[in-house]
Design an enzyme around this catalytic site. Sequence first.
Site, PDB file in Angstrom:
ATOM      1  N   ASN A 471     -17.573 -17.467 -26.694  1.00  0.00           N
ATOM      2  CA  ASN A 471     -16.630 -18.240 -27.605  1.00  0.00           C
ATOM      3  C   ASN A 471     -17.237 -19.612 -27.641  1.00  0.00           C
ATOM      4  OD1 ASN A 471     -14.554 -16.190 -27.327  1.00  0.00           O
ATOM      5  ND2 ASN A 471     -14.044 -16.800 -25.619  1.00  0.00           N
ATOM      6  N   HIS A 472     -18.717 -19.677 -27.738  1.00  0.00           N
ATOM      7  CA  HIS A 472     -19.194 -21.048 -27.796  1.00  0.00           C
ATOM      8  C   HIS A 472     -20.200 -20.735 -29.189  1.00  0.00           C
ATOM      9  CE1 HIS A 472     -19.243 -21.108 -23.213  1.00  0.00           C
ATOM     10  NE2 HIS A 472     -18.176 -21.377 -23.709  1.00  0.00           N
ATOM     11  N   ILE A 473     -19.406 -20.892 -30.374  1.00  0.00           N
ATOM     12  CA  ILE A 473     -19.841 -20.548 -31.647  1.00  0.00           C
ATOM     13  C   ILE A 473     -20.584 -21.642 -32.210  1.00  0.00           C
ATOM     14  CG2 ILE A 473     -19.135 -19.522 -33.763  1.00  0.00           C
ATOM     15  CD1 ILE A 473     -16.250 -19.082 -32.401  1.00  0.00           C
TER      16      ILE A 473
END
Lengths: 535, 439
Positions: A471-473
């Site tokens: 979730n580290h976009i």
Amino acid sequence: MAGREAEFVVIGSGVAGALVANTLASAGRSVLILEAGPRIPRWQTVERFRNQADKMDWMAPYPSSPWAPHPQYGAFANDYVQFKGPDRFESQYIRAVGGTTWHWAACCWRYLPNDFKIRSLYGVGRDWPIDYEDLEPWYQRAEQELGVWGPSDQDLGSPRSGPYPMEPLPLSYSEQRTSARMNRHNPAWRVVTEPAARNSRPFDGRPICCGNNNCMPICPTGAMYNGIVHVDKAEASGAELIHSAVVNKLISQGDRIVGAEYKDPAGVSHRVSGKQFILAANGIETPKLMLLSRSRHNPTGVGNSSDMVGRNLMDHPGTGVRFYADEPLWAGRGPQEMTSLVGYRDGAFRADYAGKKINQSNISPVERVARQLIRGEAPLTAPELTEQLRERAARFTEFSSFHEILPQPQNRIRPSTSEKDASGIPKPEITYAIDDYVKKSAAHTRQLYAEIARVMGGTEVEFSDRFAPNNHITGTTIMGDRAEDSVVDRDCRTFDHPNLFVAGSSVMPTVGTVNVTLTIAALALRLADTLLREA
Amino acid sequence: MNMKWRFLALFATLALLLAAGFALTQEVWDEAAAVEVNTELNRPELIEKGRYLALLGDCKACHTAPGGSPYAGGRAMQIPRLGTLYTSNITPDINTGIGAWQLEEFERALRHGIGRDGRNLYPAMPYDAYARVTAEDMRALYAYFLFGVAPVHEAPPDNKIRRALSARWPLAVWNFLFVPDEIFEPDPQQSAAWNRGAYLVQGLAHCGECHTPRGIAFQLKAYDETQKGFLGGGPVLDGWQAYNITPDRDNGIGLWSEEQLTRYLKSGHVNQLAQAGGPMAEAIENSFSQMHDNDIAAIVTYLRSVPPVGGRQKVPRQRRGTPATDVVIKRGNLIRRDAEPHNLEATSDGARLYLGLCASCHGVDGTGSKDGYYPSLVHNSTVGAEREHNLRQAILEGIHRKTGSEIKMMPGFARELDEQQLRRLLDYLRKQFATAAED
């Protein structure tokens, strides 16, 4: 269509948008925040989570709004993101006032100085147009704003101009034992205390962490920082926020952005106008909005003369390992994560394979172990179940990893040409492939896991080799020195439009090896200072 | 054109001269004033004594703005129907503070509520209590404020008083009618501790200002234990209500042990009994927690001796409430917002709000944590009080109390609750935790 007007229009109210909005509003500027999702009171999320049968589905307490869906998988899968390419990019985010930091473990790492120049040093990826030293003052301020604890007695490799605002709480017993054994075995592994935006003393009107051990999906007390803190502050300072306002088009005139159109939940369109526009809608919705904003002058979307909007999509592909240690560790006391193994964040090997961080989980394993036992083949009596549950939950140990994937233009997000959401807005379509740079590193990580398991006397060692999303976009409105291959410049201003800025993870040229929120916050504060200086 | 410029130049010169002249005369005047004050009181032991007396009087609480310099004033005091007062600068700055005040002027302000300019002070300043202070202690206080406090050059904002009520002469009438001004006289029949306690409670600690009921003209109904109603519980001030602290068993604090009362005054926290919030937390932080043990003991001795003031309560506030069990019904059932997704008006009931907002710290049953860091709401003297004011304030503003190096805090929930939700939560808390258990 008649609409509101403000000097600064901020699109998105997560940690990036909220910090920009709060800094501007505190300086007396007129600020309008448009947030696609609804307001979500903390207590409702807490109660949803406590009512859930499956406590391991962390997105279940955040139902996706029909008018502003966010990706959901598992039991509540909603088919929002469309996948192309070999690997599914299943990273998630929350569309709600306050954004995705409602749901995080509050890890607040700084990048290493070398993370800013992996092209020059290792011949891979891209260099940032700024150095660590350029960003350091804002890292320091971000730590103060978010309320970060960190170790004063360990060098984490990122030089500091001041101490952490807070000392950490004592490590959980599990992490005390594990880090001691691992560091004794190989001091180069460097298992250190993880900096986190969580209170070890009353700070900023928020209480001390009392160890509910459910940082994800929701901190029930507010001891952990969430973006809502700065949304509240911005509103108290005079910023106006419209929630459930899904921006679907930016209006340009010449090279300037003059307005934003949004839809309300009933599907009615509204328009707002402003002097400066700041996009802060994360690494998927920000580029999607830019690409949807096509016009005669911007036939491929705003800010996209480089054709880089939506490209270079990155995350931290992760693998994991689980085993039963040879001593009772009782993971689950205190916050969900307090230590990391940082010995492989940097080194000459990065020319060849990805740098990484390894995390130990301190999440209570009771539910997981109970499920396994109940699902098991042999029937158990209640006392047997209790005894085995105690015995196994005490020894259960889990590690996971973040591998640095490189920015590659072919990894991208685009508005789908066929699929639309309930508001009639195209869904995101993602093309993604995890390359050998990551896979080679993951093979090394697997050996490392096996060694950790040996050190801890682990039995029933089970590897998770499938790459999990973290979730580290990042990367999709990439920052650079040149307009030809970058979307924003070193000030986070789009090359194409002097009054269009991007706050958030999407500007990051590389994803590094650590959780990205502190870097998002530092870049947002730096951007806000630029805007104030020019206003 | 030429003419106009000449005029401008003339004006500018005049303005400069005036400014210079003003600065000069100001300086001369400052020096003269500095000479006139009672410098013979500038003695270290007297200043130290005065420092402690100022702590007993908690002068700092009102005369310091939030985040401001100590004693520089500027704290806003909302006075019902009157407007907003800003407390004065009582540092020895000559222009903005009290640096030019003589002892007699200082004493007249403290004892009679009359400022240096002869105007009556608003009785937000507890001069009716300070009138009890001995002449000797007055001199020590004067010595401390003139010579022991750093001057701060800072003028507080002007008061915002409704014009119709801005005349000060009615205050003189009010003082004449209601305010006694006798210096404390020890009672030879009583112990030294009792007399010390009486002196502090009636005087510098000014307990009655909040804890004694007020009459129709907002005057205190009693100034010492010989008058009816003394310390029998005060009106609502700034949202908070001071409790009856007389030894009545059911309506006062008669069932608190001396040890509990002592611990409460020193720390603001007695597990399974009471936690100070709002103005009392402030008084404990700035004043009681720093008092000498024998002064606390004296206060306790005196408080135990005042006549009990009765009331309607048959069960004392710290003996009310039962552990909650609603979690059994609520858990696993959808919150109302999700059960009725199309009903935008749907709001949860008090029990659900309690579970979502309060239970993470105070426990699903409301019994708090064993060590009392998170207080039990069952048998809690704030939750169980006759009226809900202090509970409401604690929920909205939270609690913040620092004693020594220890900080106790509860976050405020003003931004999390609308009026209807607050009402539902309060009703639930009162029903569950403020109702006497059936015998």
